[in-house]
Enzyme design. Structure first.
Site, PDB file in Angstrom:
ATOM      1  N   ASN A  81       0.927  -1.066  -0.055  1.00 13.64           N
ATOM      2  CA  ASN A  81       0.105  -0.018  -0.153  1.00 13.64           C
ATOM      3  C   ASN A  81       0.858   1.165   0.141  1.00 13.64           C
ATOM      4  OD1 ASN A  81      -1.991   1.977   0.349  1.00 13.64           O
ATOM      5  ND2 ASN A  81      -2.190   1.491   2.533  1.00 13.64           N
TER       6      ASN A  81
ATOM      7  N   LYS B 107       0.057   4.155  -0.214  1.00 11.19           N
ATOM      8  CA  LYS B 107      -0.748   5.265   0.497  1.00 11.19           C
ATOM      9  C   LYS B 107      -0.602   6.542  -0.471  1.00 11.19           C
ATOM     10  CE  LYS B 107       0.053   3.288   4.788  1.00 11.19           C
ATOM     11  NZ  LYS B 107       0.182   3.229   6.305  1.00 11.19           N
TER      12      LYS B 107
ATOM     13  N   HIS C  89      -9.374   0.852   5.321  1.00 10.96           N
ATOM     14  CA  HIS C  89      -8.016   0.920   6.121  1.00 10.96           C
ATOM     15  C   HIS C  89      -8.212   2.092   7.308  1.00 10.96           C
ATOM     16  CE1 HIS C  89      -3.830   2.409   6.972  1.00 10.96           C
ATOM     17  NE2 HIS C  89      -3.586   1.214   6.034  1.00 10.96           N
TER      18      HIS C  89
ATOM     19  N   GLU D 181      -6.742   4.430   8.371  1.00  7.80           N
ATOM     20  CA  GLU D 181      -6.404   5.849   7.725  1.00  7.80           C
ATOM     21  C   GLU D 181      -7.851   6.375   7.309  1.00  7.80           C
ATOM     22  OE1 GLU D 181      -1.679   5.053   7.684  1.00  7.80           O
ATOM     23  OE2 GLU D 181      -2.985   5.427   5.854  1.00  7.80           O
TER      24      GLU D 181
ATOM     25  N   GLU E 183      -4.612  -5.280  10.574  1.00  9.40           N
ATOM     26  CA  GLU E 183      -3.800  -4.164  10.972  1.00  9.40           C
ATOM     27  C   GLU E 183      -4.116  -3.563  12.288  1.00  9.40           C
ATOM     28  OE1 GLU E 183      -1.772  -2.641   7.231  1.00  9.40           O
ATOM     29  OE2 GLU E 183      -3.701  -1.680   7.305  1.00  9.40           O
TER      30      GLU E 183
ATOM     31  N   GLY F  34       3.007   1.827  10.999  1.00  9.13           N
ATOM     32  CA  GLY F  34       3.928   3.156  11.051  1.00  9.13           C
ATOM     33  C   GLY F  34       4.705   3.387  12.206  1.00  9.13           C
TER      34      GLY F  34
ATOM     35  N   SER G  68       4.001  -2.505  10.433  1.00 13.41           N
ATOM     36  CA  SER G  68       5.146  -2.523  10.701  1.00 13.41           C
ATOM     37  C   SER G  68       6.036  -3.621  10.208  1.00 13.41           C
ATOM     38  CB  SER G  68       5.765  -1.921  12.154  1.00 13.41           C
ATOM     39  OG  SER G  68       5.123  -0.577  12.389  1.00 13.41           O
TER      40      SER G  68
END
Length: 248
Positions: A9, A11, A90, A92, A160, A166, A206
């Protein structure tokens, strides 16, 4: 047997020059594992046009086929540009765009109608993990985000944990295994044993060359959804190689 899947991904990263990194990943896509790259929408068509032996996907789609939705992109548009997958739900998107399970469910249905496979993301926050609510959160997201009609061909589920994306923090293998086993059981209960066993489950958060092999050895982990480490071939290729090795 479920084919392993290494999904990247990108992003909101990548200009035209990034296609060189994609081309460098191409040779690794001929292994046992399937490789998927989800670049920004501006690169979906040129990435697909490279003709590499890897899949190209979008990072989101609208629930409608067309209409007055400035700035959005439909599943049909992604399909027309050469995509075969789309990431949905996702964390985000859920956080930054206030997307809820019902929005993800409608987008997933739209993706299937357009002929795209959906990579549906689920995961808990740090506070939810610390409150020992992880499995309840995952159960609710699965129930709310997935429409009826799932198959091993049109659905991939990515776990996730939000607190690991991250941050460099990674759940231990027992925590990953617990959630993946739980997701597998939930899918089998809802969609039937055959479908439930055929849906691929990815871990994301990660994932790096240094921890990939350990993660891929965990029960019911069929691959990874990788963020930053998928932007450069030098970082992503070792993860693909680790996944190929786990398929032996």
């Amino acid at each position: 047997m479920r084919r392993k899947l290494a999904a990247g991904n990108w992003k909101m990263n990548g200009l035209s020059a990034a296609l060189d990194e994609l081309a460098a990943m191409g040779p690794a896509a001929d292994g046992k594992a399937e490789v998927l790259i989800c670049p920004p929408a501006t690169l979906v068509a040129p990435a697909a046009a490279l003709g590499l032996p890897l899949a190209i996907g979008g990072q989101d789609c609208h629930a409608k086929d067309a209409g007055a939705h400035t700035g959005d992109i439909s599943a049909a548009m992604l399909k027309d540009a050469g995509a075969t997958y789309v990431i949905l739900g996702h964390s985000e998107r859920r956080a930054d765009h206030d997307e809820h399970d019902e929005h993800v469910r409608e987008k997933c249905r739209a993706a299937w109608d357009a002929g795209l496979a959906a990579v549906v993301c689920v995961g808990e926050t740090l506070s939810e993990r610390e409150a020992q609510n992880t499995l309840d959160i995952i159960a609710g997201q699965l129930a709310g985000s997935l429409p009826d009609g799932a198959t091993g061909h049109n659905l991939v589920v990515a776990y996730e944990p939000v607190w690991a994306i991250g941050t460099g923090k990674v759940p231990d293998v027992d925590q990953i295994g617990e959630v993946h086993d739980f997701i597998r059981a939930r899918l089998e209960k809802r969609f039937g044993e055959g479908v439930g066993r055929s849906v691929r489950l990815l871990y994301g958060g990660s994932v790096k060359p240094g921890n990939a092999a350990e993660i891929f050895a965990v029960s019911n982990v069929d691959g990874a959804l990788v963020g930053g480490a998928s932007l450069r071939a030098d970082d992503f290729l070792p993860i693909i190689e680790a996944l190929n090795a786990s398929a032996d």
